[in-house]
Enzyme design. Structure first.
Site, mmCIF file in Angstrom:
data_model
loop_
_atom_site.group_PDB
_atom_site.id
_atom_site.type_symbol
_atom_site.label_atom_id
_atom_site.label_comp_id
_atom_site.label_asym_id
_atom_site.label_seq_id
_atom_site.Cartn_x
_atom_site.Cartn_y
_atom_site.Cartn_z
ATOM 1 N N GLU A 284 1.124 -0.940 -0.066
ATOM 2 C CA GLU A 284 -0.671 0.274 0.358
ATOM 3 C C GLU A 284 1.036 0.724 0.399
ATOM 4 O O GLU A 284 0.053 2.595 0.582
ATOM 5 C CB GLU A 284 -0.667 0.188 0.693
ATOM 6 C CG GLU A 284 -2.306 -0.673 1.091
ATOM 7 C CD GLU A 284 -3.050 -1.204 0.255
ATOM 8 O OE1 GLU A 284 -2.814 -0.567 -0.442
ATOM 9 O OE2 GLU A 284 -3.717 -2.013 0.371
ATOM 10 N N GLY A 285 1.151 0.824 -0.963
ATOM 11 C CA GLY A 285 2.874 2.452 -0.938
ATOM 12 C C GLY A 285 3.908 2.143 0.522
ATOM 13 O O GLY A 285 3.802 2.155 1.724
#
Length: 806
Positions: free
Chosen positions: A495-496
């Site tokens: 997620e990043g």
């Protein structure tokens, strides 16, 4: 002369602090300037520049010539243009309490109105029944050995609706709140990271959420019932070999064309894609894809648009041309693998939301990433922190060295105190973040949650490994830390990646989303018509300058007074009120430093990641501090709660202070950093690190059945099976609490030579005869000693067979 100058400065600061309107404020400052000049010789040197500034601000023709016009042209020439994708990303999502903290003057009346979330009856019942039953069904060592969940666990997840928590009831889902989803994922994660990740993906970024928010009615009817009951298992292909954290740069492409589908020629897309690290891909029945959409022939109806940008589509996993490759090995044995395809034709109606949503994928993804960043990964981190609190605290009391519990050594307490405060912080963050998600999709807040929750998890688990030491590194069914330790890289990366989230996202999005004027100013600078842009820009600039002046005045006043007279939430306690006032001071410092940095660096601040990351740290830590204080005030407010909250909020604001000091020390304009540091901290540092007494207090509390330990245990699954990895430690700890006085009396007598028989059996009998212990204690101590020793053992394996033995 000095008195007159002081009066002048006070008037100026008062006008700025109160945010007086331009006209009224100008009159007041002009009067003070004239009085200063008339009654104090030589003060025309102060009054004349002040009056010149007042004229420049209030006379439109002068203002445009000397201020707004030059500023507009300078910024227009230096500011990088916003792409449509960047504009959509910045415009996506919502803002919440983090915007108030960025303003420099948080509205505590708004904060008073925020009640922490609570479970609905059906959500509590699901936690107490289905989730408990699922956790009891899982043997995580078996999961590690088979590299998969058992067939029974997969079936249970499907049958009981674990994959449909976010899907509306009308489609067969449970429609649970973000808080309930977080609590469910935490409890599962406390039992098995693999099971938690498996349940998380369909309920976070994936086809389910995208369909609920953006899908056509036909798409919803086609897919949502199957996703809700588990007959359809989704994955979402976003990242690839050349587009990981920079998901907006996906090279995968969809070309609008005509092709054959089910025997008919239809308008569609030819997709070529290569995706990697896609969770659930090996077992998925439906695949979501993000790709760059191009329409070179104008088949979508607008010949002026060729490059539409990021678009999302949904297709069956067995669709011709879709290839799902062999599994990756991410360290934890959840299903993860690649997806690829070349010239895969799909109907245009398979775009999520239909053809009307072509090119809207980046906005969709930004808004839907909130579930992964704000719910799933923080839930996993919170479970890891709370399990470390329980298991490491218990082990530190069971394990003895040099005739003392290892948890009593101050060197150990230095890290167990961090574990205790960290677990408390994670739970507090979870509660405030999921409350925010009930009101929208705050992208900045969820980025803060993802980064800081997983980083705190990393620290807590590493501290736990240090305390438990060799017992924690030997793999096997007895190990209660290894699984979460091995899962750390997953939480940090997905997620990043955390480096990108901290360096670019939190402040980069935070400044534009949370600043009251900056985003609108940027849009004005992008106007094609310069005159129209300047007309739009000028009032924003004036308001922005007033905002800067107000925050600088607030900063001076709050720093000089230690914020002692500033406001705090009406519902705050005697303990939390002074901390809220400190937050006022740090909020004013953040707003002032951010505006000054933007003023001197402009668009270059985006590339000065070290500086922007520090401002992001300040912003995040203020939000975290608010969550700790809100959590304390909403709770039982026991002495143990207060000790945990005190340590945690002190650490959080200490982190904000250190980030501010580092920011000031590294500003590129000589001398400016020193001025800002003096404004922020005129009398030196405002927050000190927790002292040794606080360390010892939390180091002791983590080993005690204190109210915080009891409360945190309610959020996770704690086995009572003495053959289970966690259950072995927990039941031994509970037995120790019952027999500790007698056990210590017996051990003391043996150590002092008061017992002649040094064997356990003989010594117990002798101790009972001599009254050192009660007769009823003999069997209890004997059993505890057996359990204690068993609790310290690690697993051994037959090299050939691979079966575990003690």
């Amino acid at each position: 002369m000095i008195l007159a100058l002081i009066v002048y400065v006070v008037v100026v600061l008062a006008v700025l602090y109160r945010g007086t309107g331009l006209a009224a404020g100008s009159v007041a400052i002009a009067a003070a300037s004239l009085a200063l000049a008339l009654f104090t010789p030589g003060m025309w040197l102060v009054a004349l520049p002040t009056l010149a500034i007042i004229v420049a601000l209030n006379v439109p023709a002068v203002r445009r010539r000397v201020l707004s016009g030059p500023a507009y042209r300078l910024l227009r020439g230096s500011m990088p243009s916003l792409s449509s994708t960047e504009r959509e990303a910045l415009d996506a999502g919502t803002t919440w309490w983090e915007k108030e903290l960025f303003s420099g003057a948080p509205d505590w009346r708004t904060f008073d109105g925020i009640d922490l979330p609570a479970l609905r009856d059906e959500e509590r019942a699901f936690l107490d029944n289905e989730v408990e039953e699922l956790c009891g069904l899982i043997n995580d060592w078996d999961v590690q050995e088979r590299q998969d969940l058992s067939p029974e666990t997969w079936q249970f997840l499907r049958e009981k609706g674990f994959f449909g928590l976010i899907i509306p009831r009308e489609f067969g889902g449970r429609d649970f709140s973000p808080y309930a989803q977080s609590r469910i994922m935490s409890k599962i994660a406390s039992r098995s990271i693999t099971a938690a990740v498996t349940a998380m993906v369909p309920n976070s970024l994936g086809p389910g959420e995208l369909l609920v928010k953006y899908g056509t009615e036909e798409q919803r009817q086609r897919w949502l019932p199957g996703l809700a009951d588990g007959t359809e298992l989704p994955c979402f292909g976003l990242t690839g070999p050349e587009a990981g954290s920079d998901a907006g740069a996906v090279p995968d492409e969809g070309i609008v064309c005509r092709g054959m589908h089910e025997g008919e020629e239809v308008l569609g897309l030819s997709l070529t894609f290569s995706k990697r690290w896609i969770t659930l891909a090996p077992v998925a029945t439906v695949v979501g894809l993000a790709f760059q959409l191009r329409d070179p022939d104008g088949l979508l109806g607008n010949p002026d648009i060729v490059d539409y940008g990021i678009t999302c589509a949904l297709l069956p996993a067995d669709h011709p041309g879709v290839e799902i490759g062999k599994r990756h090995d991410p360290g934890s044995p959840f299903m993860n693998g690649p997806i690829q395809g070349e010239n895969v034709f799909i109907p245009v109606d398979w775009i999520i939301g239909g053809p009307e949503m072509a090119g809207k994928g980046w906005r969709m993804l930004i808004e839907c990433l909130g579930a992964g960043r704000g719910v799933s990964l923080p839930a996993l981190a919170t479970a890891g922190g709370e399990m470390c609190y329980l298991t490491v605290g218990a082990f530190a009391r069971i394990r003895r060295q040099f005739n003392l519990e290892v948890g009593k050594f101050e060197g150990v307490q230095e890290v167990t105190a961090q574990i205790a405060a960290g677990a408390y912080t994670l739970e507090a963050m979870r509660q405030l973040v999921t409350r925010g998600l009930q009101d929208g999709a705050p992208s900045v807040m969820t980025a803060m949650a993802k980064y800081h929750a997983t980083e705190r998890m990393r620290d807590i688990v590493n501290h736990g490994m240090d305390v438990v030491s060799g017992r924690a590194i030997q793999l096997g069914p007895r190990n209660f830390l290894a699984a979460v330790y091995r899962a750390l890289p997953v939480a940090i990366t997905v997620e990043g990646a955390n480096i990108l989230t901290r360096s670019l996202m939190i402040f980069g999005q935070g400044a534009l989303r949370c600043h009251p004027y900056l985003f609108e100013e940027m849009l004005a600078l992008q106007e094609e018509d310069e005159d129209a842009g300047l007309k739009r820009f000028e009032p924003l600039l004036l308001a922005h300058l007033g905002h800067v002046g107000r925050n600088l005045a607030r900063l001076v006043w709050l720093s000089l007074t230690g914020a002692a007279f500033s406001t705090a939430p009406v519902g705050s306690s005697d303990f939390t009120r002074p901390w809220y006032r400190r937050i006022n001071r740090f909020s004013a410092a953040l707003a002032s430093c951010a505006d000054i940095a933007l003023g001197i660096l402009g668009g270059d601040l985006k590339r000065r990641e070290l500086l922007s990351a520090r401002l992001g740290d300040v912003h995040s830590e203020l939000f975290i501090a608010c969550s700790i204080l809100k959590f304390y005030d909403a709770g039982a407010r026991t002495a143990a709660d207060r000790a945990h909250a005190h340590f945690a909020v002190q650490q959080s604001l200490l982190g904000a202070q250190q980030a501010l000091l580092a920011f000031c020390a590294n500003l590129p304009l000589p001398g400016l950093g020193s001025v800002l540091r003096t404004l922020c901290f005129p009398f030196g540092r405002a927050v000190r690190a927790p002292n040794d007494d606080q360390v010892r207090e939390l180091g002791d509390l983590i080993m005690e059945p204190n109210p915080v330990r009891i409360a945190l245990a309610d959020y996770v699954y704690v086995s009572r099976d003495p053959e289970d990895a966690v259950g072995r430690v927990e039941t031994t700890y509970e037995m120790l609490l019952e027999v500790e006085n007698a056990w210590l009396a017996f051990e003391r007598a043996r150590r002092k030579g008061e017992l002649e028989d040094m064997s356990l059996e003989g010594g117990l009998a002798e101790a009972a005869r001599k009254g050192v212990i009660e007769e009823s204690d003999v069997d209890r101590i004997r059993e505890y000693n057996r359990r204690r020793y068993d609790c310290l053992l690690t697993d051994r394996f037959d090299e050939l067979v691979g079966t575990a033995s003690v």
